[in-house]
Design a protein around this motif. Sequence first.
Motif, PDB file in Angstrom:
ATOM      1  N   ASN A  44       0.827  -1.209   0.000  1.00  0.00           N
ATOM      2  CA  ASN A  44       0.000   0.000   0.000  1.00  0.00           C
ATOM      3  C   ASN A  44       0.855   1.250   0.000  1.00  0.00           C
ATOM      4  OD1 ASN A  44      -2.588  -1.029  -0.113  1.00  0.00           O
ATOM      5  ND2 ASN A  44      -2.782  -1.256   2.093  1.00  0.00           N
ATOM      6  N   LYS A  75       1.380   4.864   1.525  1.00  0.00           N
ATOM      7  CA  LYS A  75       0.977   5.531   2.772  1.00  0.00           C
ATOM      8  C   LYS A  75       1.710   6.850   2.947  1.00  0.00           C
ATOM      9  CE  LYS A  75       0.289   1.063   5.034  1.00  0.00           C
ATOM     10  NZ  LYS A  75       0.878   0.073   5.933  1.00  0.00           N
ATOM     11  N   ASN A 128      -6.000  13.170   6.917  1.00  0.00           N
ATOM     12  CA  ASN A 128      -7.000  13.801   6.053  1.00  0.00           C
ATOM     13  C   ASN A 128      -7.220  15.238   6.519  1.00  0.00           C
ATOM     14  OD1 ASN A 128      -9.038  14.194   4.191  1.00  0.00           O
ATOM     15  ND2 ASN A 128     -10.623  13.303   5.482  1.00  0.00           N
ATOM     16  N   TYR A 152      -5.617  12.510   0.273  1.00  0.00           N
ATOM     17  CA  TYR A 152      -5.851  11.397   1.207  1.00  0.00           C
ATOM     18  C   TYR A 152      -6.890  10.433   0.623  1.00  0.00           C
ATOM     19  CZ  TYR A 152      -6.525   8.965   5.664  1.00  0.00           C
ATOM     20  OH  TYR A 152      -6.592   8.004   6.655  1.00  0.00           O
ATOM     21  N   TYR A 153      -7.972  10.992   0.085  1.00  0.00           N
ATOM     22  CA  TYR A 153      -9.009  10.150  -0.527  1.00  0.00           C
ATOM     23  C   TYR A 153      -8.491   9.475  -1.806  1.00  0.00           C
ATOM     24  CZ  TYR A 153     -12.500  12.435   2.529  1.00  0.00           C
ATOM     25  OH  TYR A 153     -13.213  12.900   3.603  1.00  0.00           O
ATOM     26  N   GLN A 195      -5.404   8.587  -2.400  1.00  0.00           N
ATOM     27  CA  GLN A 195      -4.528   7.503  -1.950  1.00  0.00           C
ATOM     28  C   GLN A 195      -5.353   6.304  -1.473  1.00  0.00           C
ATOM     29  OE1 GLN A 195      -0.850   8.077   0.711  1.00  0.00           O
ATOM     30  NE2 GLN A 195      -2.405   7.496   2.184  1.00  0.00           N
ATOM     31  N   GLN A 196      -6.414   6.583  -0.734  1.00  0.00           N
ATOM     32  CA  GLN A 196      -7.314   5.536  -0.227  1.00  0.00           C
ATOM     33  C   GLN A 196      -7.922   4.735  -1.390  1.00  0.00           C
ATOM     34  OE1 GLN A 196     -10.925   7.110   1.630  1.00  0.00           O
ATOM     35  NE2 GLN A 196     -10.446   5.976   3.498  1.00  0.00           N
ATOM     36  N   ASN A 245      -5.322   2.553  -3.127  1.00  0.00           N
ATOM     37  CA  ASN A 245      -5.020   1.333  -2.359  1.00  0.00           C
ATOM     38  C   ASN A 245      -6.148   0.303  -2.451  1.00  0.00           C
ATOM     39  OD1 ASN A 245      -2.413   2.005  -1.509  1.00  0.00           O
ATOM     40  ND2 ASN A 245      -3.165   3.174   0.244  1.00  0.00           N
ATOM     41  N   ALA A 297     -16.097   4.410  -1.481  1.00  0.00           N
ATOM     42  CA  ALA A 297     -14.905   5.189  -1.120  1.00  0.00           C
ATOM     43  C   ALA A 297     -15.260   6.679  -1.087  1.00  0.00           C
ATOM     44  CB  ALA A 297     -13.795   4.937  -2.136  1.00  0.00           C
ATOM     45  N   ALA A 318     -13.001   9.684   7.373  1.00  0.00           N
ATOM     46  CA  ALA A 318     -12.678   9.305   5.989  1.00  0.00           C
ATOM     47  C   ALA A 318     -13.200   7.910   5.679  1.00  0.00           C
ATOM     48  CB  ALA A 318     -11.167   9.376   5.744  1.00  0.00           C
ATOM     49  N   SER A 319     -14.446   7.651   6.087  1.00  0.00           N
ATOM     50  CA  SER A 319     -15.017   6.321   5.858  1.00  0.00           C
ATOM     51  C   SER A 319     -16.470   6.426   5.393  1.00  0.00           C
ATOM     52  CB  SER A 319     -14.927   5.474   7.128  1.00  0.00           C
ATOM     53  OG  SER A 319     -15.596   6.120   8.185  1.00  0.00           O
TER      54      SER A 319
END
Length: 460
Positions: free
Chosen positions: A47, A49, A54, A117-118, A120-121, A124, A144, A202-203
């Motif tokens: 991943n 990182k 965020n 950040y989003y 990257q999420q 991954n 996401a 961030a979920s």
Amino acid sequence: MNNSRQIKHLYARAGFGIRFEDLHQHENWSVKKAAKKLFEASVQIQNIKVVTENLDLRYHPNQSEDEKKAIQEERNKQEKALNNTWMQQMSTSDAQLREKMTLFWHNHFACNIGNSYYEQQLNNIERANALGNFKTMLIQVSQAPGMLQFLNNQQNVKNHPNENFARELMELFTMGRGNYTEQDIKESARAFTGWQYDGKTASFVFRPGVHDTGVKTFLGNQANFCGEDIIDIIIKNPVTAKYICTKLYRYLVNDIPDDGHISQMADLFYKNNYEITPLLEFVFTADWFYDDKNIGNLIKSPVEFLVGLNRQFYVNYQNPDVLMQFQRTLGQVLFRPPNVAGWPGGRSWIDSSSLMYRMKIPSTILSAGIIDFNGKPTPEDQAYLAATKRQQFNVIKRTLTVPDWDRFFQKIPLKTPHPEIAQFMLEPTMSARVLDEVNSAPDIKTMLIQVVSTPEYQLC
């Protein structure tokens, strides 16, 4: 049995190319064994990182100019770090099949937002599922925060449905145009009301208070559907398997679809419940994958072009800005697709200006030269550029790139003929013109730089 041509082709498509020493070690392998090794090397998931929190980097009405400037600087810093980290990972990772497929899904689920950040999420999620199950990935991508923000599902609430996500889910992510109606989009959008995200964690969150609980009619089915039900119905429709396999065929095999081969892929994909690995194993071991018409016929995307050079010559970038500048100039900046449909690819990668840059960049990278950066002008810039044509080449950046020539040469057996090394660097069969250049080059280094600066090197 020497399978070097097939193995070189396999690595060009399932990865970003093979190095000279690896090809010589593997040339007596069967295609099946070479494919198996590529999958084994990609089991591990590495991943990214680099963006660790965020941060709220949105502009607010009462902010001063200095505060806005600081926000923009932080955004740029994060974007640069994310872009460079992935470029370096593609350029050095042994899991090149996983990274190559992550690049495919990155364009398939195109997303362009100002939140690294989003981004990257999401990247991954695509990497974790790149060789896994398409339905699993589809659900995770759909939930996401980056995708929910990009396609406005945060604003999709009962009595005021926003159809953006529902439309792109069918048109671009699963079924393709012509396989659903406008009414299906409206009904589907109602099912996805309440699919939102929490910016603090961030979920994904489901908010039942804004979810439409009424009966929906979707693709001939009727019930009180929620989002997962819509995805189930889409996945059960064989047109989805065909749509995904057509895109994969164009990415891995040939830009001109072959209906017979795509049907074979789609049948297998559908029967295997959308498992990606068996589908790729089938493609990489199919006789037709190695047909002459499918070798050296695809135009490398800018990222594939740059990563291939980096891997082959062990390039180290001392100024990370340069990698992003190369991407801008060639028309593909990671995490910045032009729209929700992604980069169109194929012949659209090449026009007269980008081909010129592509042929100049290798000598720039490999002999520590300088390059003029202008990128592709937007229509608004055209008039201005026409008036300042003479100044067009004055914007110069020093690249500060360091290839490891010693390492490259150590891997090539002594007395290997120049034409053999040159043909190794090219996927298409070498033309008489290139062969003349190879034979007249004063030394091997000059010869290599000339070869990777040819139009033929743009093909894989």
